[in-house]
Design a protein around this motif. Structure first.
Motif, short mmCIF file in Angstrom:
data_model
loop_
_atom_site.label_atom_id
_atom_site.label_comp_id
_atom_site.label_asym_id
_atom_site.label_seq_id
_atom_site.Cartn_x
_atom_site.Cartn_y
_atom_site.Cartn_z
N ALA A 1 -8.95 0.03 2.51
CA ALA A 1 -8.21 0.56 1.84
C ALA A 1 -7.99 -0.95 1.69
O ALA A 1 -6.97 -0.90 0.53
CB ALA A 1 -6.55 1.16 2.80
N VAL A 2 -7.22 -1.89 2.20
CA VAL A 2 -7.16 -3.17 1.57
C VAL A 2 -7.59 -3.41 0.93
O VAL A 2 -7.60 -4.36 0.22
CB VAL A 2 -7.33 -3.90 2.83
N ALA A 3 -9.36 -3.57 1.08
CA ALA A 3 -10.40 -4.11 -0.11
C ALA A 3 -9.77 -2.97 -0.97
O ALA A 3 -10.21 -4.05 -2.28
CB ALA A 3 -11.53 -3.78 0.55
N ALA A 4 -9.39 -2.07 -1.33
CA ALA A 4 -9.28 -1.33 -2.71
C ALA A 4 -7.97 -1.59 -3.14
O ALA A 4 -7.79 -1.57 -4.23
CB ALA A 4 -8.99 0.72 -2.67
N ILE A 5 -7.04 -2.31 -2.75
CA ILE A 5 -5.89 -2.61 -2.68
C ILE A 5 -5.50 -4.35 -3.75
O ILE A 5 -5.45 -3.98 -4.63
CB ILE A 5 -4.83 -2.89 -1.61
N VAL A 6 -7.28 -5.04 -3.18
CA VAL A 6 -7.14 -6.41 -3.70
C VAL A 6 -7.99 -5.84 -5.54
O VAL A 6 -8.11 -6.61 -5.83
CB VAL A 6 -8.00 -7.05 -2.54
N ILE A 7 -8.83 -5.05 -5.05
CA ILE A 7 -9.67 -4.77 -6.26
C ILE A 7 -8.77 -4.36 -7.15
O ILE A 7 -8.85 -4.85 -8.76
CB ILE A 7 -10.94 -3.36 -6.13
N GLY A 8 -7.51 -3.87 -6.82
CA GLY A 8 -6.55 -3.31 -7.92
C GLY A 8 -6.11 -4.20 -8.23
O GLY A 8 -5.21 -4.61 -9.56
N ALA A 9 -5.76 -5.32 -7.99
CA ALA A 9 -4.94 -6.78 -7.89
C ALA A 9 -5.58 -6.97 -8.89
O ALA A 9 -5.28 -7.76 -9.88
CB ALA A 9 -4.86 -7.07 -6.84
N LEU A 10 -6.67 -7.19 -8.98
CA LEU A 10 -7.91 -8.02 -9.95
C LEU A 10 -7.96 -7.46 -10.77
O LEU A 10 -7.86 -7.82 -12.01
CB LEU A 10 -9.51 -7.86 -9.30
N ILE A 11 -7.75 -5.93 -11.24
CA ILE A 11 -7.74 -5.38 -12.30
C ILE A 11 -6.86 -5.87 -13.05
O ILE A 11 -6.09 -5.30 -14.65
CB ILE A 11 -8.23 -3.69 -11.47
N PHE B 1 -4.75 8.45 -8.98
CA PHE B 1 -3.20 9.20 -8.47
C PHE B 1 -2.35 8.18 -8.58
O PHE B 1 -0.92 8.65 -8.11
CB PHE B 1 -3.70 9.99 -8.08
N LYS B 2 -2.02 6.55 -8.48
CA LYS B 2 -0.75 6.02 -8.53
C LYS B 2 -0.03 6.16 -7.15
O LYS B 2 1.07 6.15 -7.19
CB LYS B 2 -0.25 6.32 -9.60
N ILE B 3 -0.66 6.49 -6.23
CA ILE B 3 0.15 7.00 -4.68
C ILE B 3 0.42 5.22 -4.73
O ILE B 3 0.38 4.77 -4.06
CB ILE B 3 -0.91 7.09 -3.52
N ASN B 4 1.57 5.67 -3.75
CA ASN B 4 2.35 4.30 -3.45
C ASN B 4 1.58 3.93 -2.04
O ASN B 4 0.73 4.20 -1.39
CB ASN B 4 3.93 4.52 -2.75
N MET B 5 1.30 3.09 -2.74
CA MET B 5 0.13 1.20 -1.61
C MET B 5 1.11 1.30 -0.09
O MET B 5 0.00 1.64 0.60
CB MET B 5 0.65 -0.18 -1.60
N LEU B 6 2.12 1.24 0.36
CA LEU B 6 2.29 1.37 1.89
C LEU B 6 2.43 3.23 1.91
O LEU B 6 2.39 2.82 3.42
CB LEU B 6 3.64 1.31 1.86
N LEU B 7 2.70 3.67 1.55
CA LEU B 7 2.19 5.19 2.12
C LEU B 7 0.50 5.37 1.89
O LEU B 7 0.58 6.23 3.02
CB LEU B 7 2.55 6.03 0.77
N TRP B 8 0.13 4.81 1.24
CA TRP B 8 -1.62 4.68 1.80
C TRP B 8 -1.87 4.15 2.50
O TRP B 8 -3.35 4.34 3.19
CB TRP B 8 -2.74 4.51 0.23
N ILE B 9 -1.45 3.52 2.90
CA ILE B 9 -2.12 2.47 3.97
C ILE B 9 -1.26 2.67 5.41
O ILE B 9 -2.45 3.09 7.00
CB ILE B 9 -1.05 1.21 4.56
N CYS B 10 -0.09 4.12 5.59
CA CYS B 10 0.65 4.30 6.65
C CYS B 10 -1.21 5.71 6.53
O CYS B 10 -1.19 6.29 7.96
CB CYS B 10 1.70 4.97 6.38
#
Length: 404
Positions: A86-96, A380-389
């Motif tokens: 999930a964190v890897a996906a968040i960083v990829i999102g930041a890269l995009i 789907f633009k799910i909230n990042m903190l929600l997806w972490i939970c």
């Protein structure tokens, strides 16, 4: 009469951000310090900058202690398992996101590609890559700008800002250059920087470790441009592969903890300092705690100095086209370095053993969750903190059901 609490919505902070991004270090905390300085002078900047980071310092300290004490328990390990992809996906999102903003011209795409090749294949150090980007940007903008930008007209900002509490016409008290003030600030910075080292020299049994720790994070604060996602590749590469303070998996866990705490993501560095101190002093919570606080001190102290010393002069950079253009080259280089971090995080999250990239070593569950995370966050633009939970709870449920 307007007060500081009645400031209408305005993008005046973008001007401040553009100046903060010219400086190395965490730009979010620099922005908070700068805003405090604009409203209430030096002490306003100190209070604003400190209160911006203090909550996350204590939250991450508690989480770091819980991590080293209970992190090996199966249930806790299960919670952290799906957090890694999930964190890897968040960083990829930041890269995009950063790529869309930074790589708007072919020259910037080339800079990003060369930066990735330099750090991933040639293992060139991050500071040298940033220096090369600055020099390249200066040469191009100085001698070839009229050729590359031929036919492009620069926008002129003629927005009427007279209705805003702080605007481009505001005369801020204390602005301008003062040799006396600058000398006092430099002396104060040197005293504050050296004080913990003196204490470690006389009170610690392992001064070389503290010298290495303070030197490393001071250098990180001075040479990294572009905020947390710019400094993380440098810290992750050097602290894991060179200093061996922590493992790739621990770095992933630290990123997960950093994403779940309030405050700037740069606070992940505090986790690195905690693990370094904890391991160096034989699983000592006290050593880890001192390591964390020391890391925070040396990570953010330069930013306070940059803003409080440079704020009176920063206003003059708003119209400096050369500086802003060079920053674009730096941002492009950061994209390439961030791509390197993405590769490292993906490899660490979907392969069971590091540096063994084959089908038998692939963690199918984590690979599927990485793809699911990318779809959830980007499509789907799910909230990042929600997806972490969701990731943490899914890992725990799978453990309880004996799925993994």
């Amino acid at each position: 009469q307007k007060t500081a609490y009645e400031i209408p919505k305005r993008d005046w902070s973008s001007d401040v951000c553009s100046s903060d991004l010219l400086l190395p270090g965490p730009e979010a905390q620099q922005l908070a310090t700068y805003m405090g300085w604009m409203l209430h002078g030096t002490w306003g900047g100190v209070v604003a900058g400190a209160l911006f980071i203090l909550p996350s310092v204590f939250v991450l300290l508690c989480l770091s202690m819980l991590y080293v004490v209970f992190g090996t328990m199966p249930a806790v390990a299960a919670v952290l398992m799906l957090l890694k992809p999930a964190v890897a996906a968040i960083v990829i999102g930041a890269l995009i996101k950063i790529s869309k903003k930074s790589l708007k011209q072919s020259k910037f795409i080339i800079i990003a590609i060369l930066s990735f090749v330099a750090i991933f294949f040639l293992e060139i150090k991050f500071p040298l890559i940033i220096l090369a980007a600055i020099i390249t940007g200066w040469v191009i903008e100085k001698y070839f700008r009229h050729v590359i930008n031929k036919g492009n007209k620069e926008a002129v900002d003629d927005t009427d800002e007279s209705a805003y509490y702080i605007n481009k016409h505001t005369a801020i008290k204390g602005s301008g250059f003062s040799k006396t003030r600058l000398a006092f600030q430099l002396i104060s910075f040197c005293v504050l920087w050296s004080s913990p080292l003196l204490l470690f020299y006389f009170l610690s049994s392992d001064f070389p470790f503290w010298l290495q720790l303070t030197g490393f994070f001071s250098k990180a604060a001075f040479v990294t441009f572009g905020g947390a996602y710019a400094v993380l590749p440098y810290v992750a590469q050097y602290s894991v592969e060179k200093l061996h303070w922590l493992t790739h998996n621990q770095m992933m866990d630290g990123l997960a903890l950093g994403e779940t705490t309030p405050g700037p993501l740069i606070m992940v560095l505090a986790f690195v300092g905690f693990i370094a101190g904890y391991n160096n002093f034989n699983d000592s919570l006290l050593g880890g705690s001192i390591g964390l606080l020391t890391t925070v001190f040396y990570t953010f102290l330069p930013s306070f100095y940059f803003i409080l010393a440079g704020a009176p002069l920063i206003e003059h950079t708003h119209q400096n086209v050369m500086l802003k253009n060079i920053l674009n080259y730096v941002s492009s280089a950061v994209v390439g370095v961030l791509a390197n971090l993405c590769v490292i995080l993906v490899m660490a999250s979907v392969f069971i053993l590091p540096h063994h990239f084959n089908a038998s070593n692939l963690n199918i569950t984590n690979a599927i969750w990485l793809i699911a995370s990318l779809v959830a966050l980007q499509r789907f633009k799910i909230n990042m903190l929600l997806w972490i939970c969701i990731s943490a709870m899914s890992g725990l449920i799978m453990h309880l059901l004996k799925v993994v």
